[in-house]
Design a protein around this motif. Sequence first.
Motif, short mmCIF file in Angstrom:
data_model
loop_
_atom_site.label_atom_id
_atom_site.label_comp_id
_atom_site.label_asym_id
_atom_site.label_seq_id
_atom_site.Cartn_x
_atom_site.Cartn_y
_atom_site.Cartn_z
N LEU A 21 0.81 -1.34 -0.05
CA LEU A 21 0.12 0.03 0.00
C LEU A 21 0.82 1.15 0.18
N SER A 22 1.85 1.19 -0.88
CA SER A 22 2.73 2.29 -1.16
C SER A 22 3.57 2.44 -2.23
N PHE A 23 3.67 3.34 -3.15
CA PHE A 23 4.38 3.27 -4.29
C PHE A 23 5.85 3.21 -4.05
N SER A 24 6.13 4.08 -3.14
CA SER A 24 7.57 4.41 -2.59
C SER A 24 8.06 3.11 -2.31
N LYS A 25 7.56 2.12 -1.47
CA LYS A 25 8.13 0.96 -0.96
C LYS A 25 8.00 -0.11 -2.22
N ALA A 26 7.04 -0.10 -3.00
CA ALA A 26 6.92 -0.86 -4.14
C ALA A 26 8.32 -0.64 -5.07
N ALA A 27 8.53 0.57 -5.14
CA ALA A 27 9.68 1.22 -6.07
C ALA A 27 10.89 0.67 -5.50
N GLN A 28 11.12 0.60 -4.23
CA GLN A 28 12.24 -0.09 -3.60
C GLN A 28 12.43 -1.46 -3.77
N GLU A 29 11.38 -2.06 -3.78
CA GLU A 29 11.59 -3.76 -3.93
C GLU A 29 11.89 -4.17 -5.53
N LEU A 30 11.10 -3.15 -6.26
CA LEU A 30 11.29 -3.35 -7.49
C LEU A 30 12.41 -2.56 -8.29
N CYS A 31 13.20 -1.88 -7.40
CA CYS A 31 14.39 -1.37 -7.89
C CYS A 31 14.01 -0.59 -9.09
N VAL A 32 13.00 0.20 -8.96
CA VAL A 32 12.68 1.43 -9.97
C VAL A 32 12.42 2.69 -9.06
N THR A 33 11.97 3.64 -10.13
CA THR A 33 11.47 4.85 -9.39
C THR A 33 10.12 4.89 -9.02
N GLN A 34 9.55 5.61 -8.22
CA GLN A 34 8.25 5.88 -7.60
C GLN A 34 7.42 6.08 -8.93
#
Length: 295
Positions: A21-34
Amino acid sequence: MPASLPPLNALRTFEVAARHLSFSKAAQELCVTQGAVSKQVQLLEQYLELPLFDRLHSGLVLTDAGRQYLPAISQALETIQSATASLQQSMHASDTLTLNLTPSFSNLWLIPRLDQLRRDMPELKLAMVTGDGAFQFQGAQADMAIRCLPLSLSHEHSTLLKEEVLLPVVNPDLLRQRPIDSPEDLLAHPLIRHITRPQLWRQFLQRMVGGEPTAPRYSHGFEHFYMSLEAARCAQGVALVPDFMASQALARGELVNPLGLAYRSGYGFYFLVPPYRARSVGVQRFHAWLALQLA
């Protein structure tokens, strides 16, 4: 809704973003930008024509559509991941590679060097089957192959390992009975025929003796070099054998090349790999080992 499947990357991004439930945490896991995460989610929402998240000041919340979609997508991605891992594991459960090669290459060169291969590549196991002539990987159940072919740049999925250089070899006992002091003296001995390439002796003699030599006296004929070499070892006559296949018998004194003659036949030994196995680390390392040993 379109009948085609939604973009896999967008589905994966949605699953991670929904889990956190977070774009920023998803970006960290996927190694991409928010921003990339947001763009992929928007792409999926446009595809579905439904919103999947409510973007609130306090954070992300799944919509009813998002809550309904998430479990099925999570399960589907897990199924894909599991199927992929299972396939890779089954295909690489062991490091055994199936090699289809000519009997002579196997018997006279590779098998005597298996101890060296084990020392250099202890993780590799070979399953060796023999064959000859043109090779097609389709339906052959082989990861790689070795064939003796006419020198050419047109052989598909192949690399030249070594040009074929033929040596006339003879049992030293025969040599003591009839010395060979010139190429013409070879004709005093029975010549062991290679029945699948009957032109070899004629081409060799034309090159070494010159002109049209006296009609040679042929001995028995054999299909493979390893058979011809064994016949020469048993004093049945003079055989033409590739230099690297005769090396051990020459080093042990079982056979001799009386004049040091060598004939480039216009053939070569090729390493063949189907495109789907070309990037295999095991295949590449074995190919490099062969090239080094044959150099």
